[in-house]
Design a protein around this motif. Structure first.
Motif, mmCIF file in Angstrom:
data_model
loop_
_atom_site.group_PDB
_atom_site.id
_atom_site.type_symbol
_atom_site.label_atom_id
_atom_site.label_comp_id
_atom_site.label_asym_id
_atom_site.label_seq_id
_atom_site.Cartn_x
_atom_site.Cartn_y
_atom_site.Cartn_z
ATOM 1 N N TYR A 71 47.174 36.359 57.253
ATOM 2 C CA TYR A 71 46.593 36.657 55.943
ATOM 3 C C TYR A 71 46.979 35.572 54.947
ATOM 4 C CZ TYR A 71 46.315 38.933 51.326
ATOM 5 O OH TYR A 71 46.076 39.207 49.992
ATOM 6 N N VAL A 72 45.974 34.989 54.277
ATOM 7 C CA VAL A 72 46.205 33.964 53.265
ATOM 8 C C VAL A 72 45.586 34.426 51.946
ATOM 9 C CG1 VAL A 72 45.852 31.571 52.576
ATOM 10 C CG2 VAL A 72 46.216 32.120 54.983
ATOM 11 N N ALA A 73 46.367 34.369 50.870
ATOM 12 C CA ALA A 73 45.915 34.777 49.545
ATOM 13 C C ALA A 73 45.786 33.546 48.650
ATOM 14 C CB ALA A 73 46.906 35.770 48.924
ATOM 15 N N LEU A 74 44.640 33.412 47.981
ATOM 16 C CA LEU A 74 44.369 32.274 47.109
ATOM 17 C C LEU A 74 44.090 32.773 45.697
ATOM 18 C CD1 LEU A 74 43.238 31.563 50.092
ATOM 19 C CD2 LEU A 74 41.983 29.746 48.956
ATOM 20 N N GLY A 75 44.431 31.937 44.689
ATOM 21 C CA GLY A 75 44.069 32.316 43.335
ATOM 22 C C GLY A 75 45.030 31.839 42.270
ATOM 23 N N ASP A 76 45.103 32.641 41.209
ATOM 24 C CA ASP A 76 45.924 32.326 40.035
ATOM 25 C C ASP A 76 47.016 33.382 39.867
ATOM 26 O OD1 ASP A 76 44.512 34.540 39.045
ATOM 27 O OD2 ASP A 76 43.060 33.303 37.980
ATOM 28 N N SER A 77 47.394 33.669 38.624
ATOM 29 C CA SER A 77 48.498 34.599 38.374
ATOM 30 C C SER A 77 48.233 35.996 38.913
ATOM 31 C CB SER A 77 48.777 34.679 36.870
ATOM 32 O OG SER A 77 47.630 35.125 36.161
ATOM 33 N N PHE A 78 46.970 36.406 38.943
ATOM 34 C CA PHE A 78 46.596 37.714 39.469
ATOM 35 C C PHE A 78 47.097 37.880 40.898
ATOM 36 C CE2 PHE A 78 43.352 40.157 41.872
ATOM 37 C CZ PHE A 78 43.402 41.373 41.200
ATOM 38 N N THR A 79 46.920 36.843 41.709
ATOM 39 C CA THR A 79 47.319 36.900 43.123
ATOM 40 C C THR A 79 48.757 36.463 43.332
ATOM 41 O OG1 THR A 79 45.027 36.532 43.810
ATOM 42 C CG2 THR A 79 46.737 36.088 45.436
ATOM 43 N N GLU A 80 49.265 35.576 42.464
ATOM 44 C CA GLU A 80 50.673 35.190 42.586
ATOM 45 C C GLU A 80 51.575 36.401 42.385
ATOM 46 O OE1 GLU A 80 54.094 32.341 40.573
ATOM 47 O OE2 GLU A 80 52.040 32.223 39.810
ATOM 48 N N GLY A 81 51.137 37.346 41.532
ATOM 49 C CA GLY A 81 51.910 38.562 41.318
ATOM 50 C C GLY A 81 52.561 38.650 39.958
ATOM 51 N N VAL A 82 52.153 37.815 39.011
ATOM 52 C CA VAL A 82 52.764 37.818 37.690
ATOM 53 C C VAL A 82 52.624 39.204 37.054
ATOM 54 C CG1 VAL A 82 52.679 36.832 35.365
ATOM 55 C CG2 VAL A 82 52.364 35.353 37.369
ATOM 56 N N GLY A 83 53.728 39.689 36.493
ATOM 57 C CA GLY A 83 53.774 41.014 35.898
ATOM 58 C C GLY A 83 54.487 42.027 36.768
ATOM 59 N N ASP A 84 54.585 41.760 38.075
ATOM 60 C CA ASP A 84 55.278 42.645 39.017
ATOM 61 C C ASP A 84 56.604 41.973 39.372
ATOM 62 O OD1 ASP A 84 55.986 44.552 40.839
ATOM 63 O OD2 ASP A 84 54.356 44.155 42.238
ATOM 64 N N HIS A 85 57.593 42.190 38.546
ATOM 65 C CA HIS A 85 58.843 41.430 38.610
ATOM 66 C C HIS A 85 59.747 41.919 39.743
ATOM 67 C CE1 HIS A 85 57.534 39.949 34.705
ATOM 68 N NE2 HIS A 85 57.372 41.207 34.326
#
Length: 265
Positions: free
Chosen positions: A6-20
């Motif tokens: 599984y490979v995830a691509l994108g910006d902060s939404f996919t990086e996980g920003v906000g879920d510390h």
């Protein structure tokens, strides 16, 4: 189906920003990690190997996501790819969405040609946000163009626009720009459901919202938010900088979610 790569691509939404989560790479968990954890458990149960790569970087606009992440993703030979990009473009003063989504279309076709299952996301509905409501039409046009891409490429859509409980601010981080841990959990459930992957993640339950704060308190909170988050965001845009300028992908090669260690499959 049991996914193994599984490979995830994108910006902060996919990086996980906000879920510390300080124990994980970049101090984040995010919905993609949560999805990968379920997929890893299913692969383990089937006696199969599993690898997860997350190439997303906060602040990236769509063209940068395509230029920096598509080729590395293809090289990893995944059987599942998720991609979300374009929100940072929509928020710019001017954007040609038709031209931009034509480039998105070409990128998705390249990903789909690998034979991997490709999952795309519409943008959320900003109708409940005073900050984003003025450009709601842009979000809607982006979504319609994206749905056309999915129709023509066979990609799977997670229709974020229609997830109505995301209008509840408890699903958003204190910066009002990224999802909270609860919001990321909600997206993980949606992704797994759309893929038809059995899981035991609890559905999001929101108790009755507390009564609105007094008007004066709201004004103070809004002013504090503007100083801490909005002004720095605007300053980065004006100076041509990005919050992701010094950030690296959390899982540039295959690893087990949550470990921070590369484990080639």
């Amino acid at each position: 189906m049991v996914f193994q790569r599984y490979v995830a691509l994108g910006d902060s939404f996919t990086e996980g920003v906000g879920d510390h989560d300080p124990t994980r790479p970049n101090g984040l968990r995010g919905w993609a990690d949560r999805v990968a954890e379920v997929l890893a458990a299913r692969a383990d149960g089937a006696g199969q190997d599993f690898g997860y790569a997350n190439l997303a970087i906060r602040g990236r606009k769509l063209r940068a996501v395509i230029a920096e992440q598509v080729e590395p993703a293809i090289a990893l030979q995944p059987d599942l790819i998720t991609m979300y990009a374009g929100a940072n473009d929509i928020l710019r003063p001017k954007v040609d969405l038709d031209e931009l989504l034509a480039e998105y279309d070409a990128a998705v076709r390249r990903l789909a040609a690998t034979g991997a299952r490709v999952v795309l996301f519409t943008a959320f509905d900003p109708g409940g946000s005073g900050l984003y409501r003025p450009i709601r039409g842009r979000f809607a046009l982006y979504n319609e163009l994206l749905r056309e891409i999915a129709d023509e490429t066979g990609a799977t859509i997670v229709d974020f626009w229609r997830i109505r409980d995301h209008k509840d601010w408890r699903l958003w981080d204190e910066d009002r720009m990224h999802m909270s841990a609860l919001g990321h959990h909600r997206v993980a459930v949606e992704v797994l459901d759309v893929l038809g992957v059995p899981h035991d993640l609890e559905p999001t339950r929101l108790d009755d919202a507390p009564p609105p704060a007094p008007r004066l308190q709201q004004l103070r909170e809004n002013a504090a938010w503007a100083r801490e988050y909005l002004v720095p965001w605007v300053h980065r845009r004006v100076t041509g900088r990005s919050s992701g300028d010094t950030v690296s992908p959390r899982y540039p090669t295959y690893g087990r979610p949550g470990t921070g260690a590369d484990q080639p499959v």
